[in-house]
Motif scaffolding. Sequence first.
Motif, PDB file in Angstrom:
ATOM      1  N   VAL A   1       0.863  -1.174   0.000  1.00 15.42           N
ATOM      2  CA  VAL A   1       0.000   0.000   0.000  1.00 15.42           C
ATOM      3  C   VAL A   1       0.903   1.228   0.000  1.00 15.42           C
ATOM      4  N   SER A   2       0.660   2.124  -0.951  1.00 17.17           N
ATOM      5  CA  SER A   2       1.415   3.378  -1.018  1.00 17.17           C
ATOM      6  C   SER A   2       0.432   4.534  -0.899  1.00 17.17           C
ATOM      7  N   VAL A   3       0.727   5.460  -0.013  1.00 18.26           N
ATOM      8  CA  VAL A   3      -0.112   6.628   0.212  1.00 18.26           C
ATOM      9  C   VAL A   3       0.759   7.866   0.060  1.00 18.26           C
ATOM     10  N   THR A   4       0.309   8.813  -0.765  1.00 17.61           N
ATOM     11  CA  THR A   4       1.028  10.071  -0.912  1.00 17.61           C
ATOM     12  C   THR A   4       0.344  11.128  -0.052  1.00 17.61           C
ATOM     13  N   ILE A   5       1.088  11.706   0.856  1.00 14.58           N
ATOM     14  CA  ILE A   5       0.607  12.776   1.725  1.00 14.58           C
ATOM     15  C   ILE A   5       1.104  14.080   1.109  1.00 14.58           C
ATOM     16  N   ILE A   6       0.165  14.926   0.685  1.00 16.27           N
ATOM     17  CA  ILE A   6       0.546  16.175   0.021  1.00 16.27           C
ATOM     18  C   ILE A   6       0.641  17.319   1.026  1.00 16.27           C
ATOM     19  N   GLU A   7      -0.503  17.736   1.573  1.00 17.95           N
ATOM     20  CA  GLU A   7      -0.496  18.906   2.446  1.00 17.95           C
ATOM     21  C   GLU A   7      -1.720  18.915   3.334  1.00 17.95           C
ATOM     22  N   ALA A   8      -1.701  19.802   4.300  1.00 13.35           N
ATOM     23  CA  ALA A   8      -2.873  20.112   5.126  1.00 13.35           C
ATOM     24  C   ALA A   8      -3.033  21.623   5.106  1.00 13.35           C
ATOM     25  N   ARG A   9      -4.260  22.076   5.226  1.00  9.16           N
ATOM     26  CA  ARG A   9      -4.513  23.517   5.180  1.00  9.16           C
ATOM     27  C   ARG A   9      -5.333  23.943   6.385  1.00  9.16           C
ATOM     28  N   GLN A  10      -4.961  25.049   6.944  1.00 14.53           N
ATOM     29  CA  GLN A  10      -5.696  25.706   8.011  1.00 14.53           C
ATOM     30  C   GLN A  10      -6.066  24.756   9.153  1.00 14.53           C
ATOM     31  N   LEU A  11      -5.065  24.053   9.662  1.00 18.99           N
ATOM     32  CA  LEU A  11      -5.290  23.205  10.832  1.00 18.99           C
ATOM     33  C   LEU A  11      -5.616  24.099  12.022  1.00 18.99           C
ATOM     34  N   ALA A  12      -6.506  23.629  12.883  1.00 15.69           N
ATOM     35  CA  ALA A  12      -6.895  24.420  14.048  1.00 15.69           C
ATOM     36  C   ALA A  12      -5.747  24.467  15.046  1.00 15.69           C
ATOM     37  N   GLY A  13      -5.377  25.647  15.469  1.00 13.89           N
ATOM     38  CA  GLY A  13      -4.332  25.799  16.465  1.00 13.89           C
ATOM     39  C   GLY A  13      -3.166  26.633  15.956  1.00 13.89           C
ATOM     40  N   LEU A  14      -2.317  27.034  16.895  1.00 14.75           N
ATOM     41  CA  LEU A  14      -1.135  27.828  16.584  1.00 14.75           C
ATOM     42  C   LEU A  14       0.100  27.108  17.108  1.00 14.75           C
ATOM     43  N   ASN A  15       1.246  27.417  16.512  1.00 15.86           N
ATOM     44  CA  ASN A  15       2.523  26.845  16.942  1.00 15.86           C
ATOM     45  C   ASN A  15       2.465  25.329  17.081  1.00 15.86           C
ATOM     46  N   MET A  16       1.910  24.667  16.071  1.00 20.25           N
ATOM     47  CA  MET A  16       1.835  23.215  16.107  1.00 20.25           C
ATOM     48  C   MET A  16       2.950  22.620  15.250  1.00 20.25           C
ATOM     49  N   ASP A  17       3.253  21.363  15.505  1.00 17.46           N
ATOM     50  CA  ASP A  17       4.256  20.611  14.757  1.00 17.46           C
ATOM     51  C   ASP A  17       3.566  19.376  14.163  1.00 17.46           C
ATOM     52  N   PRO A  18       2.811  19.535  13.058  1.00 20.49           N
ATOM     53  CA  PRO A  18       2.008  18.436  12.539  1.00 20.49           C
ATOM     54  C   PRO A  18       2.833  17.306  11.912  1.00 20.49           C
ATOM     55  N   VAL A  19       2.283  16.095  12.039  1.00 24.23           N
ATOM     56  CA  VAL A  19       2.841  14.884  11.458  1.00 24.23           C
ATOM     57  C   VAL A  19       1.653  14.002  11.067  1.00 24.23           C
ATOM     58  N   VAL A  20       1.797  13.183  10.034  1.00 21.88           N
ATOM     59  CA  VAL A  20       0.733  12.279   9.598  1.00 21.88           C
ATOM     60  C   VAL A  20       1.181  10.852   9.873  1.00 21.88           C
ATOM     61  N   CYS A  21       0.261  10.039  10.413  1.00 24.80           N
ATOM     62  CA  CYS A  21       0.506   8.621  10.659  1.00 24.80           C
ATOM     63  C   CYS A  21      -0.440   7.814   9.779  1.00 24.80           C
ATOM     64  N   VAL A  22       0.109   6.873   9.020  1.00 23.40           N
ATOM     65  CA  VAL A  22      -0.686   5.944   8.217  1.00 23.40           C
ATOM     66  C   VAL A  22      -0.452   4.556   8.795  1.00 23.40           C
TER      67      VAL A  22
END
Length: 92
Positions: free
Chosen positions: A16-37
């Motif tokens: 299984v291959s998943v391409t993670i492109i981007e996220a927009r306007q996540l709720a919150g400030l000064n966050m360090d986002p990461v995606v888990c599949v």
Amino acid sequence: MPYSEQASLKAQDFQVSVTIIEARQLAGLNMDPVVCVQVGDQKKYTSVKESTNCPYWNEVLHSRNLLRSGTVVGTFKFDVGTVYMAPGSDMF
């Protein structure tokens, strides 16, 4: 048991291959986002994007697992209203 039913019950190796492109306007400030599949018991993570609520990854995550044919390998949630109201949307 017909062959087609036997084949669907046999465990097979899938990639299984998943391409993670981007996220927009996540709720919150000064966050360090990461995606888990997660596929089966295996988890893969994108890199951490520091101090942003609009991260851009363009990363491909690969997972190789033994799965049975017809197994649900994931879910995805999104707000239909956001898609409907997006400029250029031809939904509905």
